[in-house]
Design a protein around this motif. Structure first.
Motif, PDB file in Angstrom:
ATOM      1  N   VAL A 127       0.820  -1.211   0.000  1.00 39.87           N
ATOM      2  CA  VAL A 127       0.000   0.000   0.000  1.00 39.87           C
ATOM      3  C   VAL A 127       0.852   1.260   0.000  1.00 39.87           C
ATOM      4  CG1 VAL A 127      -1.920  -1.135   1.166  1.00 39.87           C
ATOM      5  CG2 VAL A 127      -0.144  -0.048   2.523  1.00 39.87           C
ATOM      6  N   LEU A 128       2.174   1.115   0.023  1.00 40.07           N
ATOM      7  CA  LEU A 128       3.071   2.268   0.083  1.00 40.07           C
ATOM      8  C   LEU A 128       3.192   2.906  -1.291  1.00 40.07           C
ATOM      9  CD1 LEU A 128       5.853   0.743   2.353  1.00 40.07           C
ATOM     10  CD2 LEU A 128       3.892   2.137   3.030  1.00 40.07           C
ATOM     11  N   GLU A 129       3.042   4.241  -1.356  1.00 35.34           N
ATOM     12  CA  GLU A 129       3.107   4.932  -2.628  1.00 35.34           C
ATOM     13  C   GLU A 129       4.495   4.848  -3.246  1.00 35.34           C
ATOM     14  OE1 GLU A 129      -0.622   5.587  -3.315  1.00 35.34           O
ATOM     15  OE2 GLU A 129       0.952   6.380  -4.623  1.00 35.34           O
ATOM     16  N   GLU A 130       5.551   4.833  -2.392  1.00 24.43           N
ATOM     17  CA  GLU A 130       6.902   4.775  -2.924  1.00 24.43           C
ATOM     18  C   GLU A 130       7.190   3.445  -3.623  1.00 24.43           C
ATOM     19  OE1 GLU A 130       6.020   5.422   0.157  1.00 24.43           O
ATOM     20  OE2 GLU A 130       7.231   4.378   1.676  1.00 24.43           O
ATOM     21  N   GLU A 131       6.358   2.454  -3.390  1.00 19.46           N
ATOM     22  CA  GLU A 131       6.564   1.153  -4.031  1.00 19.46           C
ATOM     23  C   GLU A 131       6.459   1.269  -5.553  1.00 19.46           C
ATOM     24  OE1 GLU A 131       7.316  -2.994  -3.774  1.00 19.46           O
ATOM     25  OE2 GLU A 131       7.322  -1.444  -2.231  1.00 19.46           O
ATOM     26  N   LYS A 132       5.573   2.141  -6.044  1.00 26.00           N
ATOM     27  CA  LYS A 132       5.412   2.309  -7.480  1.00 26.00           C
ATOM     28  C   LYS A 132       6.687   2.852  -8.110  1.00 26.00           C
ATOM     29  CE  LYS A 132       2.449   4.522 -10.938  1.00 26.00           C
ATOM     30  NZ  LYS A 132       1.229   5.344 -11.152  1.00 26.00           N
ATOM     31  N   VAL A 133       7.301   3.834  -7.461  1.00 18.92           N
ATOM     32  CA  VAL A 133       8.540   4.415  -7.983  1.00 18.92           C
ATOM     33  C   VAL A 133       9.644   3.363  -8.016  1.00 18.92           C
ATOM     34  CG1 VAL A 133      10.282   6.194  -7.627  1.00 18.92           C
ATOM     35  CG2 VAL A 133       7.887   6.685  -7.112  1.00 18.92           C
ATOM     36  N   ILE A 134       9.725   2.533  -6.965  1.00 22.02           N
ATOM     37  CA  ILE A 134      10.767   1.490  -6.907  1.00 22.02           C
ATOM     38  C   ILE A 134      10.576   0.482  -8.039  1.00 22.02           C
ATOM     39  CG2 ILE A 134      11.700  -0.385  -5.499  1.00 22.02           C
ATOM     40  CD1 ILE A 134      10.870   1.213  -3.025  1.00 22.02           C
ATOM     41  N   CYS A 135       9.327   0.064  -8.286  1.00 20.81           N
ATOM     42  CA  CYS A 135       9.061  -0.922  -9.337  1.00 20.81           C
ATOM     43  C   CYS A 135       9.407  -0.368 -10.718  1.00 20.81           C
ATOM     44  CB  CYS A 135       7.596  -1.350  -9.302  1.00 20.81           C
ATOM     45  SG  CYS A 135       7.140  -2.301  -7.837  1.00 20.81           S
TER      46      CYS A 135
END
Length: 920
Positions: free
Chosen positions: A799-807
């Protein structure tokens, strides 16, 4: 020994002896109790596990039987459509030969497909054991001789394979059964004349003109050896067994590999005469418990004992609407699951004895270590009392003895020295202040670490909850795609889907709830339909109320606006908290919700001002439960506080009302409570909302259902990567029927290997996996030139928004969260591969004909008896009955008959069922 004498003896024992004895006694008692409870609990767990496993295996067998036995029925229905469309007739059976030869090749489990007319003419396409295909003929022209011909690659008859005289089909048992029944039915179990195979036939009499005279019969015969193979492959445990019998006790299939019939005598084997000793024992034991298998309605469980070994046995009755009546017997020996537990028990006993021995040694050493400084302290105290003020004790032992020794030495120093000066005292106070400041700083650091750990925990828990929820929502949406799902079941699936969507909303807001303590909770208003929110809550809680036989009443004042502007998520959470508490603590009576708009009757809010669109909504949640005592009302809205009733229920955390009050405050209102013990409780709260126009409400878009790919599209390859098999299965079940080629991988290492060998066009990549995670796998794929031709879409439950940037930085081309909607998957594929879909709306609707729309109102012209017969016929897919009922519609309403005929031709009987169900 008398109690006073025993006490005197204990008082004279050395401290070391007392410590060792008490220490060892507690260890022995604790180890004994834990070991005993562990063994009993293990046996209980094994019993529950075997029962659950037995039920699960039984369900798998029933599902396999349903799927397997549907095949011959479908084949007969397909051939029936050809007859009714005059493509094939019973007057010229020669035209059937090539059709039956081609049809039998498509179904490996079908023994033969046959057609016969009242003249005794017979044609059949048959598959032999070596995949040899023959065309079988019986005709009055050849004196009813059964002739089986070999065929070439074109399905033409070549040489005679076998000939059997005097085989008038009209004398066969199955033919007589079809005539006597007059409708689709199953034949008796029978054994093939040519090969050692157990067979059963689905018989379909055909009356083309509906005049009561049968024009012919269709026969699709299936081999039953597949069932034994399936039972054998289940492999429940080393000594477990599954077998199926009919109501005469004859074996149909088994997991032991035993052939359930005598080929030479053409007779079935009775289960009590089986070659397998366990099968015989279970059958004989069941006969002692059940005199007639017909007594079993659903399923029964038994435990039989043979040679001091318990066998858990479950008997499941399997029936279908065509008259099939079989019994599935699942046998699981307890020893298959108890061997490791018995071995562990022995190890536990040995380890316990070793633990007791070690405890005695450790107890002796510890007691000696404790007793020595105490003895020295006692000696020093005696010397000090005799005037030797120079006596000091050595600081040693555990913390308490160290403190005691230090205290003794400090006391001695205080007696020998004078009081320190005021300056020294001030210095000591300053040192204490600095020490306390340091402690407060450390406490603050620990609190920050704890807050960080809590945030990490909530994020991980949200991830773990979203992963199974992905499967729940995904398969619910897949089931909604089914065209054969009955309306009542479709509504239940719809409720599951809505409940799952709501649970997802709650999970997405878990992290927001944590902001309450930090004072950072946000107010997120938007336009929504208040009536719909209340209806959804009523549907959501209706089952809980019905299970407790409680009334659940939702009412609203006529002046209550339908569309308002406020935070619907927080309003929903408040209502769920209050209603859940009310249902939980109410045993009889009911729970009610009443909504009314008021200007300022109960609350005065500055936010009302002069804006006419502002409205003060009052919500009353009442129950007839146990009530709340007066002493608890003052503490009711404090964190972790629970009333006596709540504590006795052993449910809840005491946070629900705290969170609810905070949300209500954010929405501009407040909450009060009135309660009377034994009568009930009423919570009243208000919120400040704004009335809005219905045009400002975001309408749910009607998403066209994807049913296939456009014919000119290529065959696209898609790789699904996820360590959870159910998630792979979900995407496979969703994409394969559309026309995609799908493969699965369960970690990044497998994904890279399949990508190199198979070259998929697109990969759905889970990012958190064992062996190799999705980040590393994506980087490997994208590091090669040909990897740029493969679209990689990240799938994660984070659910972390920063996960999208990492992916995306790892090389992924797109990003989707679990649980996902089916439309999101199809849109992502369309975006990256440019595919073109066929939507459900693309085909002309059979419900529109001659510019007249077929609706539930249209069917009101027909009598109730006609509607009921039509509804029952569509439920069991009886097309013949449906067509017969359509002919009863008068010429004045020909457009209705034509529309219904079109639905039948498009195999959409469920649409007719929906229309009739809505009309009811």
């Amino acid at each position: 020994m008398k109690i006073p004498n025993l006490t005197k003896v204990i008082h004279q024992l050395p401290l070391q002896t007392v410590l060792v004895t008490s220490f060892v006694t507690q260890i022995i008692i604790t180890v004994g109790i834990v070991g005993y409870l562990s063994i009993k609990n293990s046996e209980k767990i094994v019993t529950e596990m075997i029962n659950n496993l037995s039920e699960e295996i039984g369900n798998q067998v029933i599902q396999n039987l349903d799927s397997y036995l549907t095949l011959p029925q479908q084949i007969n229905q397909d051939n029936l459509r050809l007859v009714k469309s005059n493509f094939l007739t019973f007057n010229n059976l020669d035209k059937w030969e090539n059709h039956l030869w081609r049809q039998i090749q498509d179904f490996p489990d079908i023994a033969f497909i046959a057609v016969v007319n009242p003249k005794g003419e017979y044609r059949a396409g048959e598959r032999l054991e070596n995949n040899q295909f023959t065309i079988n003929i019986v005709s009055p022209k050849n004196n009813f001789t059964f002739e089986s011909f070999n065929t070439n690659k074109l399905g033409e008859k070549t040489t005679l394979f076998q000939s059997l005289p005097d085989k008038d089909i009209r004398k066969q048992v199955w033919y007589q059964q079809a005539i006597n029944t007059g409708k689709s039915t199953w034949s008796d179990l029978h054994i093939s004349y040519l090969e050692p195979l157990l067979l059963i036939s689905n018989l379909q009499p055909v009356d083309v003109d509906n005049n009561g005279i049968f024009d012919g019969f269709l026969n699709a015969t299936i081999k039953l050896d597949h069932i034994s193979k399936f039972l054998k492959d289940l492999q429940i445990s080393p000594s477990s067994q599954i077998f199926i019998v009919n109501n005469e006790g004859e074996l149909i299939a088994n997991s032991t590999g035993e052939i359930p019939f005598n080929f030479s005598e053409k007779t079935l084997t009775l289960a009590k005469n089986s070659n397998d000793s366990l099968t015989r024992f279970i059958t004989e034991s069941l006969s002692l418990k059940i005199t007639n298998l017909q007594e079993i309605k659903n399923n029964k469980k038994f435990i039989f004992t043979l040679d001091n070994e318990n066998y858990f046995t479950q008997v499941i009755r399997y029936q279908d609407y065509l008259g099939l009546d079989w019994f599935v017997v699942v046998v699981i020996p307890q020893s298959d699951f108890m061997a490791s537990i018995n071995a562990n028990t022995k190890h536990t006993i040995l380890l316990s004895l070793l633990g007791v021995l070690i405890s005695i040694i450790i107890g002796y050493l510890i007691s000696r270590w404790l007793a020595k400084p105490i003895q020295e302290l006692a000696t020093a105290s005696y010397d000090f009392s005799q005037g030797n003020l120079q006596t000091r004790v050595k600081i040693q032992g555990v913390k308490e003895l160290t403190n005691l020794s230090m205290t003794f030495n400090y006391m001695a120093d205080e007696l020998l020295t004078s009081l320190n000066s005021l300056e020294k005292i001030n210095n000591e106070l300053e040192n204490r202040v600095l020490e306390r400041t340091q402690q407060l700083t450390e406490a603050k650091d620990k609190a920050e670490v704890a807050n960080h750990a809590k945030s990490t925990f909530l994020a991980n828990m949200s991830h773990e909850l979203r992963t199974p929820l992905n499967a729940i929502l995904g398969f619910a949406q897949l089931m909604m795609r089914s065209q054969t799902l009955p309306p009542q079941d479709r509504e239940k699936i719809s409720i599951i889907n809505r409940s799952g969507e709501y649970l997802l909303t709650l999970i997405n807001n878990i992290l927001d709830l944590a902001k309450i303590e930090a004072g950072k909770t946000s107010f997120n208003p938007h336009n929504f339909d208040l009536y719909r929110l209340l209806d959804e809550l009523e549907d959501f809680l209706r089952l809980n109320a019905e299970q407790k036989a409680l009334q659940l009443i939702f009412e609203r004042h006529p002046d209550t606006p339908q569309y308002i502007y406020t935070d619907s998520v927080k309003l929903r959470q408040v209502l769920i908290n209050l209603l859940s508490n009310a249902l939980k603590f109410t045993k009889e009576g009911g729970v009610s919700v009443f909504v009314t708009p008021e200007n300022s009757s109960l609350f005065t809010k500055e936010t009302m001002e002069d804006n006419s669109d502002k409205i003060n909504l009052i919500f009353e949640v009442s129950d007839t439960g146990a009530g709340i005592e007066a002493k608890d009302l003052q503490e009711l809205f404090k964190a972790f506080h629970q009333t006596d009733t709540g504590k006795n229920s052993q449910e809840g955390t005491g946070l629900g009302l705290v969170i609810s009050r905070k949300f209500i405050t954010l929405m501009g209102g407040d909450i009060t409570v009135n309660s009377e013990v034994g009568v009930g409780t009423t919570f009243i709260f208000n919120i400040i909302a704004q009335k809005v126009d219905s045009l400002s409400i975001e309408k749910e878009s009607i998403v066209s259902r994807v049913i296939g790919l456009q014919p000119h599209d290529n065959k696209y390859r898609i790789l699904v990567v996820d360590d959870k098999e159910v998630n792979c299965q979900l995407l496979n079940s969703l994409l394969t029927p559309i026309g995609f080629e799908v493969k699965e991988a369960y970690n990044g290492q497998q994904a890279v290997k399949i990508w190199k060998e198979w070259q998929p066009h697109l990969i759905f990549m889970d990012m958190r996996m064992p062996v190799m995670d999705g980040y590393e796998a994506t980087q490997i794929i994208k590091s090669e030139i040909k990897g740029n031709a493969t679209a990689v879409i990240a799938l994660t439950a984070s659910v972390l928004e920063e996960e999208k940037v990492i992916c995306l930085s790892a090389g992924c081309d797109d990003f989707l969260r679990k649980p996902f909607r089916q439309e999101a998957i199809f849109n992502a594929i369309e975006k990256h591969l440019g595919v073109e879909y066929i939507y459900e709306e693309d085909s002309s609707s059979p419900m529109v004909k001659n510019n007249k729309i077929l609706t539930s109102e249209s069917l009101k012209i027909m009598p109730e008896t006609w509607l009921e017969e039509m509804y029952q016929a569509t439920l069991i897919l009886d097309e013949e009955k449906v067509m017969s009922l359509i002919t009863e519609i008068s010429e004045n309403h020909k457009h209705i008959a034509d529309s219904l005929q079109e639905l039948v031709n498009n195999f959409q009987l469920e649409e007719i069922a929906k229309l009739i169900n809505n009309e009811k």
